[in-house]
Design a protein around this motif. Structure first.
Motif, PDB file in Angstrom:
ATOM      1  N   GLN A   1      -8.009  -0.574   1.561  1.00 37.80           N
ATOM      2  CA  GLN A   1      -7.285  -1.446   2.500  1.00 37.80           C
ATOM      3  C   GLN A   1      -7.077  -2.769   1.785  1.00 37.80           C
TER       4      GLN A   1
ATOM      5  N   ARG B   1     -11.908  -3.704   0.162  1.00 37.12           N
ATOM      6  CA  ARG B   1     -12.254  -2.674   1.154  1.00 37.12           C
ATOM      7  C   ARG B   1     -11.862  -1.313   0.591  1.00 37.12           C
TER       8      ARG B   1
ATOM      9  N   ARG C   1      -9.527   5.504  -0.730  1.00 35.79           N
ATOM     10  CA  ARG C   1      -8.719   4.703   0.214  1.00 35.79           C
ATOM     11  C   ARG C   1      -9.029   3.234   0.020  1.00 35.79           C
TER      12      ARG C   1
ATOM     13  N   GLU D   1      -0.519  -5.115   0.258  1.00 31.35           N
ATOM     14  CA  GLU D   1      -0.405  -5.228   1.705  1.00 31.35           C
ATOM     15  C   GLU D   1      -0.564  -3.834   2.317  1.00 31.35           C
ATOM     16  N   GLY D   2      -1.594  -3.651   3.153  1.00 28.35           N
ATOM     17  CA  GLY D   2      -1.766  -2.354   3.804  1.00 28.35           C
ATOM     18  C   GLY D   2      -2.643  -1.405   3.006  1.00 28.35           C
ATOM     19  N   GLU D   3      -2.588  -0.115   3.417  1.00 29.92           N
ATOM     20  CA  GLU D   3      -3.518   0.872   2.856  1.00 29.92           C
ATOM     21  C   GLU D   3      -2.905   1.655   1.697  1.00 29.92           C
ATOM     22  N   THR D   4      -3.712   1.837   0.658  1.00 30.12           N
ATOM     23  CA  THR D   4      -3.326   2.718  -0.459  1.00 30.12           C
ATOM     24  C   THR D   4      -4.289   3.890  -0.475  1.00 30.12           C
TER      25      THR D   4
ATOM     26  N   THR E   1      -6.304  -3.389  -4.268  1.00 25.32           N
ATOM     27  CA  THR E   1      -7.211  -4.263  -3.503  1.00 25.32           C
ATOM     28  C   THR E   1      -6.474  -5.454  -2.896  1.00 25.32           C
TER      29      THR E   1
ATOM     30  N   GLY F   1       0.839  -1.198   0.000  1.00 28.41           N
ATOM     31  CA  GLY F   1       0.000   0.000   0.000  1.00 28.41           C
ATOM     32  C   GLY F   1       0.872   1.245   0.000  1.00 28.41           C
TER      33      GLY F   1
END
Ligand code: UD1
Length: 420
Positions: A216, A204, A214, A177-180, A174, A153
């Motif tokens: 996740q 998510r 955003r 790993e982690g948030e983008t 999507t 992310g």
């Protein structure tokens, strides 16, 4: 090569059903690459671009089943993450496989699309975004080659608003790993439709439809069923065709919700437009005056006026009362229809990205050449209002994006025939 012969001068009148959106269906077909489980899509328009995308996906090992407007894709056997030049050059949207392939397979080889008739259209933002997510991306022998173990992310900022760029990066994120966070994201309704489909597959995502999205990342996505949204550009095109011919039409299977900018301009031109709405149904009804008033437009990313409706508005302005100024701010070479419209007697002056259209009392039929998808739509509208016969050459462009166009126009009272 097929041509379209139009006998002008007939008012469009009656009802037509709009198809699913090409520009939503293309990215959503690619979303199937993200999962090992089947994705079933309904309301998929039957168009050449969709056929090209299905061919590309099956060449990668995706099992495709098609039954009318329902398509099921099963990417459990995905084994060839390559998009060859021969396919990408016929359809730039093929670049949309890049993000999902890297995310799911950890590798992809996708041909660079190159320029197209309406402009250079680079894909640097797609590449930059994937690199920021940790992919090792290079351009080798005309191909974007990307590799990674797993995408990470990241905070992504695109230099300009790009629709397919936003879609590619959202799909890639999507499974990262982690948030983008995608900033300066495109806000087109087709992005929201893609996000809705991804969410029903277990992604998510929040913020789709705004300029900050955003995502996740999750470990895997599952199968789903999704209905493709209505085609707002097809809808806008039929509204323009009816408006130009002084017609009265009712369009079903569509929604005015994504057409504010276009509907506003048609009302400024003197059309009466209303929507019929119930929880399960929506229709748009347009009644045009005998002669439209000229309306100026400036194309910009959604929610402003769409570049994909610019040619159609140039066409309606050719016979409107007054002078219209048309500014194209998205693509650098998207006025090729102007010289063809001039062959029909239109009065258009081009200066850089600005066209000044002085309405004339009447167009006269002639032979013209379609140069790209939406230019073809503009020429059809002009042919429908012109005196006598207009022959449009190279209509293969039209078959990329307008489902059953002759049948729909004929049902509305136009005299249109495909000739070879
Ligand atoms: C999409 C639509 C197309 C529409 C366009 C603009 C699909 C399949 N196609 O095209 O119908 O006309 O949005 O609404 O949805 N750019 C760069 N670098 C990039 C990406 C874009 O310079 O990496 C530039 C382009 O050259 C163009 C502008 O940004 O000048 C916008 O292009 P973009 O939104 O990406 O268009 P597409 O997604 O290709």
């Amino acid at each position: 090569m097929d041509k379209l012969l139009i006998e002008g001068g007939h008012r469009l009148q009656g009802e037509a059903r709009m198809s699913g959106a090409k520009n939503a269906a293309l990215p959503i077909l690619c979303a199937a690459l993200l999962s090992r489980e089947p994705l079933t899509l309904t309301n998929v328009p039957q168009l050449n671009d969709i056929g090209t995308m299905l061919k590309l996906l099956s060449q990668m090992g995706v099992a495709v089943q098609q039954d009318g407007s329902t398509v099921t894709l099963d990417a459990s056997g995905l084994n060839n993450p390559v998009a060859p030049y021969e396919m990408v050059k016929t359809m730039r949207a093929s670049i949309l496989v890049l993000g999902p392939l890297v995310a799911r397979c950890g590798e992809a080889r996708v041909s660079l699309p190159g320029g197209c008739a309406i402009g250079a259209r680079p894909v640097d933002q797609h590449i930059k975004g994937l690199a920021s997510m940790g992919a090792d991306v290079s351009v080798e022998h005309g191909y974007v080659v990307a590799r990674t173990t797993r995408l990470r992310g990241a905070r992504l900022f695109t230099d300009m608003v790009t629709v397919t760029g936003t879609e590619n990066l959202m799909m890639a994120a999507t499974l990262a790993e982690g948030e983008t966070v995608i900033e300066n994201a495109a806000r087109e309704p087709e992005i929201v439709d893609l996000a809705n489909c991804l969410v029903s597959m277990g992604a998510r995502i929040s913020g789709a439809g705004s300029d900050v999205i955003r995502i996740q990342g999750v470990d895997r996505l599952h199968g789903a069923t999704h209905r493709i949204m209505p085609d707002r550009i097809e809808t806008g095109t039929y509204l323009c065709a009816a408006a130009a011919t002084g017609g009265e039409i009712r369009l079903t299977g569509t929604s005015a919700a994504y057409l504010d900018a276009v509907v506003d301009k048609l009302m400024d031109a003197g059309c009466d437009i209303r929507t019929e709405k119930s929880p399960s149904f929506e229709a748009i009804v347009l009644r045009a005056p005998e002669r439209l008033k000229a309306v100026s437009i400036r194309t910009s990313p959604y929610p402003a006026f769409p570049t994909d409706m610019q040619a159609q508005f140039m066409a309606i302005n050719t016979v409107a009362d007054g002078t219209a100024v048309i500014r194209e701010t998205i693509f650098e070479n998207r006025f090729m229809h102007a010289v063809e419209l001039a062959r029909l007697g239109a009065d258009i002056r081009i200066d850089g990205n600005t066209a000044v259209v002085q309405g004339v009392a009447q167009l006269d039929g002639a032979t013209v050449m379609a140069t790209d998808l939406r230019a073809s739509a503009g020429l059809i509208i002009a042919g429908l209002v012109a005196n006598g016969e207009t022959l449009i050459e190279r209509i293969y462009h039209l078959d990329r994006g307008y489902e059953h166009i002759e049948q729909k126009l004929t049902a509305l009272g136009a005299t249109v025939r495909r000739v070879s």
